[in-house]
Design an enzyme around this catalytic site. Sequence first.
Site, PDB file in Angstrom:
ATOM      1  N   CYS A 115       0.834  -1.189   0.000  1.00 19.78           N
ATOM      2  CA  CYS A 115       0.000   0.000   0.000  1.00 19.78           C
ATOM      3  C   CYS A 115       0.878   1.251   0.000  1.00 19.78           C
ATOM      4  O   CYS A 115       1.889   1.315   0.687  1.00 19.78           O
ATOM      5  CB  CYS A 115      -0.955   0.102   1.181  1.00 19.78           C
ATOM      6  N   ARG A 128       4.251  -0.822  -4.438  1.00 17.21           N
ATOM      7  CA  ARG A 128       3.816  -1.207  -3.092  1.00 17.21           C
ATOM      8  C   ARG A 128       2.464  -1.917  -3.094  1.00 17.21           C
ATOM      9  O   ARG A 128       1.989  -2.361  -2.046  1.00 17.21           O
ATOM     10  CB  ARG A 128       3.720   0.036  -2.201  1.00 17.21           C
ATOM     11  N   TRP A 153      -2.662  -2.824  -1.641  1.00 14.99           N
ATOM     12  CA  TRP A 153      -2.359  -4.238  -1.715  1.00 14.99           C
ATOM     13  C   TRP A 153      -3.270  -4.860  -0.668  1.00 14.99           C
ATOM     14  O   TRP A 153      -3.108  -4.638   0.534  1.00 14.99           O
ATOM     15  CB  TRP A 153      -0.894  -4.496  -1.391  1.00 14.99           C
ATOM     16  N   ASN A 187      -1.878   2.545   5.390  1.00 18.30           N
ATOM     17  CA  ASN A 187      -0.968   1.455   5.036  1.00 18.30           C
ATOM     18  C   ASN A 187      -0.629   0.727   6.333  1.00 18.30           C
ATOM     19  O   ASN A 187      -0.180   1.353   7.283  1.00 18.30           O
ATOM     20  CB  ASN A 187       0.290   2.076   4.403  1.00 18.30           C
ATOM     21  N   GLY A 188      -0.900  -0.572   6.385  1.00 11.87           N
ATOM     22  CA  GLY A 188      -0.619  -1.336   7.598  1.00 11.87           C
ATOM     23  C   GLY A 188      -1.770  -2.276   7.888  1.00 11.87           C
ATOM     24  O   GLY A 188      -2.611  -2.539   7.030  1.00 11.87           O
ATOM     25  N   GLU A 199      16.932 -18.846  -5.767  1.00 15.39           N
ATOM     26  CA  GLU A 199      16.615 -17.473  -6.172  1.00 15.39           C
ATOM     27  C   GLU A 199      16.089 -17.445  -7.617  1.00 15.39           C
ATOM     28  O   GLU A 199      15.135 -16.725  -7.926  1.00 15.39           O
ATOM     29  CB  GLU A 199      17.869 -16.591  -6.021  1.00 15.39           C
ATOM     30  N   LYS A 206      12.512 -15.970  -8.882  1.00 14.89           N
ATOM     31  CA  LYS A 206      12.390 -14.932  -9.924  1.00 14.89           C
ATOM     32  C   LYS A 206      11.376 -15.352 -10.981  1.00 14.89           C
ATOM     33  O   LYS A 206      10.524 -14.577 -11.395  1.00 14.89           O
ATOM     34  CB  LYS A 206      13.728 -14.665 -10.630  1.00 14.89           C
ATOM     35  N   GLU A 226       7.819 -15.353  -9.594  1.00 15.28           N
ATOM     36  CA  GLU A 226       7.337 -13.984  -9.384  1.00 15.28           C
ATOM     37  C   GLU A 226       6.908 -13.321 -10.692  1.00 15.28           C
ATOM     38  O   GLU A 226       5.869 -12.685 -10.757  1.00 15.28           O
ATOM     39  CB  GLU A 226       8.456 -13.115  -8.782  1.00 15.28           C
ATOM     40  N   HIS A 281      16.934 -37.826  -4.871  1.00 15.86           N
ATOM     41  CA  HIS A 281      16.177 -38.158  -3.664  1.00 15.86           C
ATOM     42  C   HIS A 281      14.699 -37.792  -3.799  1.00 15.86           C
ATOM     43  O   HIS A 281      14.055 -37.469  -2.808  1.00 15.86           O
ATOM     44  CB  HIS A 281      16.813 -37.490  -2.443  1.00 15.86           C
ATOM     45  N   LYS A 290       6.352  -4.980  -3.596  1.00 20.08           N
ATOM     46  CA  LYS A 290       7.791  -4.995  -3.357  1.00 20.08           C
ATOM     47  C   LYS A 290       8.114  -4.908  -1.867  1.00 20.08           C
ATOM     48  O   LYS A 290       9.062  -5.501  -1.393  1.00 20.08           O
ATOM     49  CB  LYS A 290       8.451  -3.835  -4.104  1.00 20.08           C
TER      50      LYS A 290
HETATM   51  C1  G6P Z   1       8.703  -9.219  -0.953  1.00 17.04           C
HETATM   52  C2  G6P Z   1       9.122  -9.058  -2.389  1.00 17.04           C
HETATM   53  C3  G6P Z   1      10.384  -9.865  -2.636  1.00 17.04           C
HETATM   54  C4  G6P Z   1      11.473  -9.439  -1.667  1.00 17.04           C
HETATM   55  C5  G6P Z   1      10.999  -9.609  -0.226  1.00 17.04           C
HETATM   56  C6  G6P Z   1      11.981  -9.039   0.783  1.00 17.04           C
HETATM   57  O1  G6P Z   1       8.249 -10.498  -0.726  1.00 17.04           O
HETATM   58  O2  G6P Z   1       8.094  -9.462  -3.257  1.00 17.04           O
HETATM   59  O3  G6P Z   1      10.823  -9.637  -3.960  1.00 17.04           O
HETATM   60  O4  G6P Z   1      12.618 -10.184  -1.886  1.00 17.04           O
HETATM   61  O5  G6P Z   1       9.773  -8.910  -0.053  1.00 17.04           O
HETATM   62  O6  G6P Z   1      12.059  -7.651   0.621  1.00 17.04           O
HETATM   63  P1  G6P Z   1      13.137  -6.748   1.312  1.00 17.04           P
HETATM   64  O7  G6P Z   1      12.759  -5.351   0.958  1.00 17.04           O
HETATM   65  O8  G6P Z   1      13.049  -7.012   2.783  1.00 17.04           O
HETATM   66  O9  G6P Z   1      14.456  -7.149   0.770  1.00 17.04           O
END
Ligand code: G6P
Length: 615
Positions: free
Chosen positions: A2, A27, A74, A100-101, A488, A492, A495, A511, A610
């Site tokens: 948000c 956000r 969000w 926001n929160g 990772e 990616k 996402e 396994h 994000k």
């Molecule tokens: C969210 C985002 C991720 C990110 C994670 C940690 O889940 O979608 O892409 O890696 O937060 O974010 P930060 O700002 O704490 O690195």
Amino acid sequence: MCGIVGYVGKSAATPILIEGLRKLEYRGYDSAGIVTQSDHSLNVRKTVGRIANLQDLLAHEPLEGSIGISHTRWATHGAVNRENAHPHFDQSGRLALVHNGVIENYQKLRDELIEKGEIFYSQTDTEVVAHLIGRIFEKNGKRDRAGLIEAIRHALRQVIGTYGIAVIHADVPGVIIGARHGSPLVLGIGNGEHFLASDVSAIVPHTHDVVYLNDYDIVSLQEEGFEIDTLAGSGADYRISKVEFTAADISKGDYPHYMLKEIFEQPNSVRDAMRGRLSVEEATAKLGGLEMSNSELRSVERLVFSGCGTALHAGMVGEYLVESLAHIPTECEFASEFRYRNLPMTRDTLVFVITQSGETADTLAALRESRRKGHRTLGICNNVASSIARESDGGVYMHAGPEIGVAATKSFTAQLVIMNLLALLLGRIHHLSHADGLRMISELEKLPDLVAKTLEVNEQVRRIACKYARAKSFLFLGRQFNYPVAVEAALKLKETSYIAASGHPSAELKHGIIALVSPEVPSFFIAPEDAVFEKNLSNIEEVKARQGPVVAIGTEGNKSLARIADDVILIPEAPDYLTPILAVIPLQMLAYHTAVELGCDVDKPRNLAKSVTVE
Ligand code: G6P
């Protein structure tokens, strides 16, 4: 999670608010809304979906006024629909609020308010705050700025949870009130105009003078000035800061997407993460922000890294690096599990939380829990003024510059550079020799050029991405330092492209995971010429024996991969501990190009945000 933007000044509020919301769209982008004040009334527009939808609506139904507040959502409580979009109003309809929160006790407050006759129009937790403030404001009868501040103070005392809020009232013209606890808010100081936002990127096109509000601050903004106090009324301790980056730094430039721009910024961000931190004379790294002497660092018996998502994966690489280079037992823990796992930690355990935004609620909770237990807790942050940067006992900034694409790229490689610096520093305190230290420094200094060279595979990766984009799932496999890179890479792809993908240590294949291998499931092996290369090669053979397509990421000059893999992407030669920084780049590109090929919204993937400021 948000985004809030508020504006008061002489200009038309709507374009400034919309432009600000666009900057905060990372956000959250489930719905958006805006309310302006003019002629003692409030006028609102809300839409479901992206800011562009709100902009379209405003083109047909414009809003007047040079003061307003706005929000991009969000969703946490209540479905994604117009009713749940912010702003929300009190019973009188004359007070509007954006939030926001998460209000944890909203159900109890809502039941109490309904009993008193208040009518709710949404399923959100936010609406209770608007009703609560409005009710107190009406009851007190002081229809001015002081009355509104008093009502907000009083109402927030009853609220449990996190909030960054902005409030306007039709009867208190020209005034925006903001308050925060647990969710960020920044005040922007202009010339005859003031701004309020969840993040400085919404403010920076207008002014570079900002105040990062602290928890329990309350701010009132008017055209001609601002006042900051604490919610308790004890007088706030604030400082005006200069924002370092410019509006150009947060524009896409010539790139079609932020994600691609940020992938291509990595030679610079990697350089910036190590700038001024390598001491040839002492053959070590200098991390002054840790605020720890060498003897204090020497007494560290154990390290814990914690973070979420990509930041967690950087910590996983850190675990391998610190253990192998500094021989200090290290563990990496999900920030979201940190409190619940109740990790036994000896007195000399040093905790690092890793976070790009510095606002991730789970990571902040881990930081607080670790500090509460009396551990020195340091932050590895990108966002300089973030809550985590401010609450930690010290730390290391990434200096990666603003990262706007929701899928983290350049912050990950900056985090990996810092992991290396930390391993070098601790290694040199323990057993690494002067010569070992110098060797590592010289390898690190070459890194920005190697990253630039790695970017040359972009077109090849695009072709590979198009070839496999319609596969129903992907496997990513790597060993040792590159096992976390496999995880990772899978994140990616999930996402950005919404394809099922998982990352594993290559040897784990047999396994159970190998049951997934088929001609429809491509396996991406991260197999540079490192200590475990031959082992990786055997695992590739196992996949090929079962008709699984294989794409291998190998070291330049390698011949054996080409003999078995369907496609080989070559990265420059580097010591084992630096290969994750290079190997992840083609995998970031893979996620990017797959998303483009599938027509996904690369920079704003569905359901994500994000900065996740709720637990
Ligand atoms: C969210 C985002 C991720 C990110 C994670 C940690 O889940 O979608 O892409 O890696 O937060 O974010 P930060 O700002 O704490 O690195």
